[in-house]
Scaffold this active site. Sequence first.
Site, PDB file in Angstrom:
ATOM      1  N   TYR A   1      13.701 -22.010   0.235  1.00  0.00           N
ATOM      2  CA  TYR A   1      15.031 -22.954  -0.244  1.00  0.00           C
ATOM      3  C   TYR A   1      16.029 -22.538   0.568  1.00  0.00           C
ATOM      4  O   TYR A   1      17.194 -23.136   0.348  1.00  0.00           O
ATOM      5  CB  TYR A   1      15.209 -22.724  -1.890  1.00  0.00           C
ATOM      6  CG  TYR A   1      13.958 -23.301  -2.510  1.00  0.00           C
ATOM      7  CD1 TYR A   1      13.483 -24.734  -2.266  1.00  0.00           C
ATOM      8  CD2 TYR A   1      13.129 -22.460  -3.354  1.00  0.00           C
ATOM      9  CE1 TYR A   1      12.389 -24.969  -2.984  1.00  0.00           C
ATOM     10  CE2 TYR A   1      12.005 -23.055  -4.194  1.00  0.00           C
ATOM     11  CZ  TYR A   1      11.816 -24.194  -3.857  1.00  0.00           C
ATOM     12  OH  TYR A   1      10.642 -24.733  -4.743  1.00  0.00           O
TER      13      TYR A   1
ATOM     14  N   HIS B   1      15.267 -33.294  -0.655  1.00  0.00           N
ATOM     15  CA  HIS B   1      14.673 -31.925  -0.760  1.00  0.00           C
ATOM     16  C   HIS B   1      15.067 -30.951   0.155  1.00  0.00           C
ATOM     17  O   HIS B   1      15.151 -31.094   1.455  1.00  0.00           O
ATOM     18  CB  HIS B   1      13.262 -32.071  -0.997  1.00  0.00           C
ATOM     19  CG  HIS B   1      12.777 -32.981  -2.200  1.00  0.00           C
ATOM     20  ND1 HIS B   1      12.794 -32.715  -3.440  1.00  0.00           N
ATOM     21  CD2 HIS B   1      12.353 -34.247  -2.001  1.00  0.00           C
ATOM     22  CE1 HIS B   1      12.534 -33.651  -4.081  1.00  0.00           C
ATOM     23  NE2 HIS B   1      12.262 -34.873  -3.501  1.00  0.00           N
TER      24      HIS B   1
HETATM   25  O1  CA2 Z   1      12.514 -28.484  -2.095  1.00  0.00           O
HETATM   26  C1  CA2 Z   1      13.131 -28.993  -3.179  1.00  0.00           C
HETATM   27  O2  CA2 Z   1      14.378 -29.303  -2.780  1.00  0.00           O
HETATM   28  C2  CA2 Z   1      12.456 -29.191  -4.354  1.00  0.00           C
HETATM   29  O3  CA2 Z   1      13.287 -30.185  -4.942  1.00  0.00           O
HETATM   30  C3  CA2 Z   1      12.941 -27.994  -5.176  1.00  0.00           C
HETATM   31  C4  CA2 Z   1      12.294 -27.787  -6.547  1.00  0.00           C
HETATM   32  C5  CA2 Z   1      10.700 -28.099  -6.192  1.00  0.00           C
HETATM   33  O4  CA2 Z   1       9.941 -28.175  -7.790  1.00  0.00           O
HETATM   34  C6  CA2 Z   1      10.445 -29.374  -5.572  1.00  0.00           C
HETATM   35  O5  CA2 Z   1       9.033 -29.429  -5.618  1.00  0.00           O
HETATM   36  C7  CA2 Z   1      11.059 -29.445  -4.285  1.00  0.00           C
HETATM   37  C8  CA2 Z   1      12.452 -26.390  -7.041  1.00  0.00           C
HETATM   38  C9  CA2 Z   1      13.731 -25.967  -7.207  1.00  0.00           C
HETATM   39  C10 CA2 Z   1      13.912 -24.667  -7.977  1.00  0.00           C
HETATM   40  O6  CA2 Z   1      14.732 -23.985  -7.049  1.00  0.00           O
HETATM   41  C11 CA2 Z   1      14.911 -22.630  -6.934  1.00  0.00           C
HETATM   42  C12 CA2 Z   1      15.353 -21.984  -5.986  1.00  0.00           C
HETATM   43  C13 CA2 Z   1      15.656 -20.575  -6.021  1.00  0.00           C
HETATM   44  C14 CA2 Z   1      15.341 -20.042  -7.095  1.00  0.00           C
HETATM   45  C15 CA2 Z   1      14.863 -20.417  -8.144  1.00  0.00           C
HETATM   46  C16 CA2 Z   1      14.585 -21.945  -8.410  1.00  0.00           C
END
Ligand code: CA2
Length: 146
Positions: A24, A101
């Site tokens: 991310y 995303h």
């Molecule tokens: O890639 C993306 O932006 C997502 O929407 C992110 C979601 C995931 O469930 C999707 O499949 C794709 C997850 C968001 C949680 O993000 C975090 C990042 C760092 C630490 C904790 C959570």
Amino acid sequence: MTKPIYIINGTNLNLLGTREPEIYGADTLADIEKACGNSAKALGFDIVFKQSNVEGELVDIIQEARTMASAVIINPAAYTHTSVAIHDALKTLDIPAIEIHLSQPAKRESFRRRSYVAEAVTGTISGFGANSYELGLQAAIKLLNT
Ligand code: CA2
């Protein structure tokens, strides 16, 4: 006066920058909000940037955007893959709506390949890290200016 662009963030995105930077990125949601605010301003728009971990609150924000926003950019996070409620709320919009995303869900676990949101938005941008937000903004503004 031009209405702001709503940027709506779903569940767990408040934790961005604290773990899984390889998926991310290292930016926090506050970093992304600041960058989006600056980019939008340079292109003549204001933003309203919101995050919630609660599905119903995300629906409320989308409903607010129906009258208050010129466009919606939404990263529904995990609700992308589960939420008929968010799908239905997005379908009520008569303004551009862009799903974004950070990661590329199609390259990940099979449960991330289904987006309930994709069928209810103008288009989707994914896989560019924090730049997905900037690209989403550019796409929305291009639609609004043409
Ligand atoms: O890639 C993306 O932006 C997502 O929407 C992110 C979601 C995931 O469930 C999707 O499949 C794709 C997850 C968001 C949680 O993000 C975090 C990042 C760092 C630490 C904790 C959570």
